[in-house]
Scaffold this active site. Sequence first.
Site, PDB file in Angstrom:
ATOM      1  N   ALA A  21     -11.458 -13.288  -6.683  1.00  0.00           N
ATOM      2  CA  ALA A  21     -10.883 -13.390  -8.205  1.00  0.00           C
ATOM      3  C   ALA A  21      -9.430 -13.008  -8.295  1.00  0.00           C
ATOM      4  O   ALA A  21      -8.678 -13.580  -9.176  1.00  0.00           O
ATOM      5  CB  ALA A  21     -11.745 -12.217  -8.941  1.00  0.00           C
ATOM      6  N   HIS A  46      -4.240  -4.553  -8.819  1.00  0.00           N
ATOM      7  CA  HIS A  46      -5.021  -3.803  -8.421  1.00  0.00           C
ATOM      8  C   HIS A  46      -6.424  -4.040  -8.449  1.00  0.00           C
ATOM      9  O   HIS A  46      -7.000  -4.633  -9.485  1.00  0.00           O
ATOM     10  CB  HIS A  46      -4.871  -2.508  -9.336  1.00  0.00           C
ATOM     11  CG  HIS A  46      -5.613  -1.369  -9.064  1.00  0.00           C
ATOM     12  ND1 HIS A  46      -5.383  -0.413  -7.945  1.00  0.00           N
ATOM     13  CD2 HIS A  46      -6.580  -0.770  -9.676  1.00  0.00           C
ATOM     14  CE1 HIS A  46      -6.201   0.508  -7.933  1.00  0.00           C
ATOM     15  NE2 HIS A  46      -6.927   0.331  -8.834  1.00  0.00           N
ATOM     16  N   MET A  62       0.768  -1.240  -0.032  1.00  0.00           N
ATOM     17  CA  MET A  62       0.158  -0.083   0.329  1.00  0.00           C
ATOM     18  C   MET A  62       0.855   1.201  -0.027  1.00  0.00           C
ATOM     19  O   MET A  62       0.383   2.253   0.561  1.00  0.00           O
ATOM     20  CB  MET A  62      -0.888  -0.034   1.205  1.00  0.00           C
ATOM     21  CG  MET A  62      -1.842  -1.220   1.142  1.00  0.00           C
ATOM     22  SD  MET A  62      -3.066  -1.358  -0.273  1.00  0.00           S
ATOM     23  CE  MET A  62      -3.995  -0.185  -0.118  1.00  0.00           C
TER      24      MET A  62
HETATM   25  C1  GRF Z   1      -6.870  -6.285  -0.957  1.00  0.00           C
HETATM   26  O1  GRF Z   1      -7.887  -5.385  -0.704  1.00  0.00           O
HETATM   27  C2  GRF Z   1      -6.699  -6.772  -2.333  1.00  0.00           C
HETATM   28  O2  GRF Z   1      -7.877  -6.295  -3.101  1.00  0.00           O
HETATM   29  C3  GRF Z   1      -5.345  -5.609  -2.626  1.00  0.00           C
HETATM   30  O3  GRF Z   1      -4.838  -5.569  -1.364  1.00  0.00           O
HETATM   31  C4  GRF Z   1      -5.450  -5.777  -0.287  1.00  0.00           C
HETATM   32  C5  GRF Z   1      -4.965  -6.797   0.703  1.00  0.00           C
HETATM   33  O4  GRF Z   1      -4.505  -8.058  -0.185  1.00  0.00           O
HETATM   34  N1  GRF Z   1      -4.854  -6.190  -3.549  1.00  0.00           N
HETATM   35  P1  GRF Z   1      -3.791  -9.143   0.609  1.00  0.00           P
HETATM   36  O5  GRF Z   1      -4.678  -9.988   1.222  1.00  0.00           O
HETATM   37  O6  GRF Z   1      -2.997  -8.658   1.574  1.00  0.00           O
HETATM   38  O7  GRF Z   1      -3.166  -9.918  -0.606  1.00  0.00           O
END
Ligand code: GRF
Length: 188
Positions: free
Chosen positions: A171, A107, A88
């Site tokens: 997905a 994404h 993030m």
């Molecule tokens: C989720 O909201 C996913 O959509 C995005 O990152 C967030 C956490 O994913 N790719 P993860 O469980 O840490 O892989």
Amino acid sequence: IRTAILISGGGSNMVRLAESMTGDHPARPVLVVSNRPDAGGLLKARDMGIDTAIVDHKDFADREAFETKLHETLLAANPDVICLAGFMRVLNGSFVQKWQGRMLNIHPSLLPKYKGLHTHQRAIEAGDTEAGVTVHMVTPALDDGPILGQARVPVLASDTPDDLAARVLKAEHALYPAVFRRFVEQLN
Ligand code: GRF
């Protein structure tokens, strides 16, 4: 093909990617890096026997210093490919350029729609009947690189953002390993 995976949270995409890299798969996970020391994905990676590292963005005065440390941490593991998976932090062009062509991101929207955050809420508010997920090459512009694969899911009238997020996440778990394998198989 040595693969590093960057996470910030639960790491469910990292788990699916790591689980897919077995048998005759050309890639193996060599490092999981989190910018958050409390990321649940770190425990999952350790349970899977994958080396982990923490580069906490809060420990650095600015984004440059953080990315310098992140780059050094990655170099130490000598990855051929990097997968951002629920990572993030926005990465500066100077960092991206060092890995461009070898760094993928997932994404939770049908790019080019809904770059950035709160993708599910925005799709619902727009009255979209379809949403989904995109795996793309990382380039300096946010959520903007060449698309490697997408998957679509329905948006139901009753959906809350959390309902849609859960459907999209499932997905993601199918799409990322499939797109990643195709990507590494064409690397030579
Ligand atoms: C989720 O909201 C996913 O959509 C995005 O990152 C967030 C956490 O994913 N790719 P993860 O469980 O840490 O892989």
